[in-house]
Design an enzyme around this catalytic site. Structure first.
Site, short mmCIF file in Angstrom:
data_model
loop_
_atom_site.label_atom_id
_atom_site.label_comp_id
_atom_site.label_asym_id
_atom_site.label_seq_id
_atom_site.Cartn_x
_atom_site.Cartn_y
_atom_site.Cartn_z
N ASP A 185 -17.83 87.37 142.59
CA ASP A 185 -17.78 86.09 141.88
C ASP A 185 -19.21 85.57 141.83
O ASP A 185 -19.69 84.99 142.81
CB ASP A 185 -16.85 85.11 142.61
CG ASP A 185 -16.78 83.77 141.91
OD1 ASP A 185 -16.80 83.74 140.66
OD2 ASP A 185 -16.71 82.74 142.61
N GLU A 242 -16.57 88.96 137.57
CA GLU A 242 -16.09 87.98 136.60
C GLU A 242 -17.00 87.96 135.38
O GLU A 242 -18.22 88.01 135.51
CB GLU A 242 -16.06 86.59 137.25
CG GLU A 242 -15.41 85.53 136.40
CD GLU A 242 -15.29 84.22 137.14
OE1 GLU A 242 -14.29 84.04 137.84
OE2 GLU A 242 -16.23 83.40 137.04
N ASP A 257 -15.27 80.82 147.13
CA ASP A 257 -15.95 81.83 146.31
C ASP A 257 -15.59 83.25 146.75
O ASP A 257 -15.47 84.15 145.93
CB ASP A 257 -17.47 81.62 146.34
CG ASP A 257 -17.85 80.27 145.74
OD1 ASP A 257 -17.82 80.14 144.51
OD2 ASP A 257 -18.15 79.35 146.52
#
EC number: 3.1.21.10
Length: 173
Positions: free
Chosen positions: A8, A67, A139
């Site tokens: 992430d 991502e 996160d």
């Protein structure tokens, strides 16, 4: 057995999560955050690259899932996110890892059941799916959710590919 590194990306905080997939069974191997507490962007990018490289060396994943960039309200934030994402991808590619990208809404849809899920919902579902005793940092949970999403889609790809393989010819049609 496959080991997946989920990332992430963020310019100040990059979450990572490592899971092992054996068929439909997922095992938590580790997670955390790469924190960049310096102000200048080039040094932050260097720290992200070094951190991701170290995680790859330590856990020896088979692939990396990250991502995709989303359009933020602030163009400057989107550019910084893109740079952080880029150095993470380069760290993976430099160590010969295949890299797979997933949209944030798809990750939330896959893990929680709705693309509009908030961070607390993602944390809860990651904890539940991986049978963790506590929720990971937000996160890190997002990174684990990205890795879980990759497992879901790679499993479906394997099933789809297996249906297209001719047992006699030994190759795809």
């Amino acid at each position: 057995m496959t080991i997946i590194l989920g990332i992430d990306p963020g310019s100040r905080l990059t979450g990572y999560g490592i899971i092992r997939q054996q068929g439909r069974h997922l095992t938590y191997l580790g997670s955390g955050c790469i924190r960049t507490v310096v102000d200048d962007m080039p040094t932050r990018l260097k720290l992200i690259y070094a951190g991701v490289s170290e995680i790859i060396t330590q856990f020896r994943p088979d692939c990396m899932a990250i991502e995709q960039v989303f359009m933020a309200k602030n163009p400057d934030s989107a550019l910084k996110l893109g740079q952080a994402r880029g150095v993470a991808i380069v760290a993976g590619v430099n160590q010969e890892l295949p890299v797979f990208e997933y949209a944030a809404r798809l990750v939330k849809q896959t893990v929680v059941g709705t693309g509009a899920a908030d961070k607390k919902q993602v944390q809860h579902m990651v904890r539940s799916l991986l049978k963790l005793s506590a929720s990971p940092q937000a996160d890190a949970a997002d990174a684990l959710a990205i890795a879980i999403t990759h497992c879901h889609f790679s499993q479906n790809l394997l099933l789809t590919s297996a249906a297209k393989v001719s047992p006699l010819a030994g190759r795809r049609r």
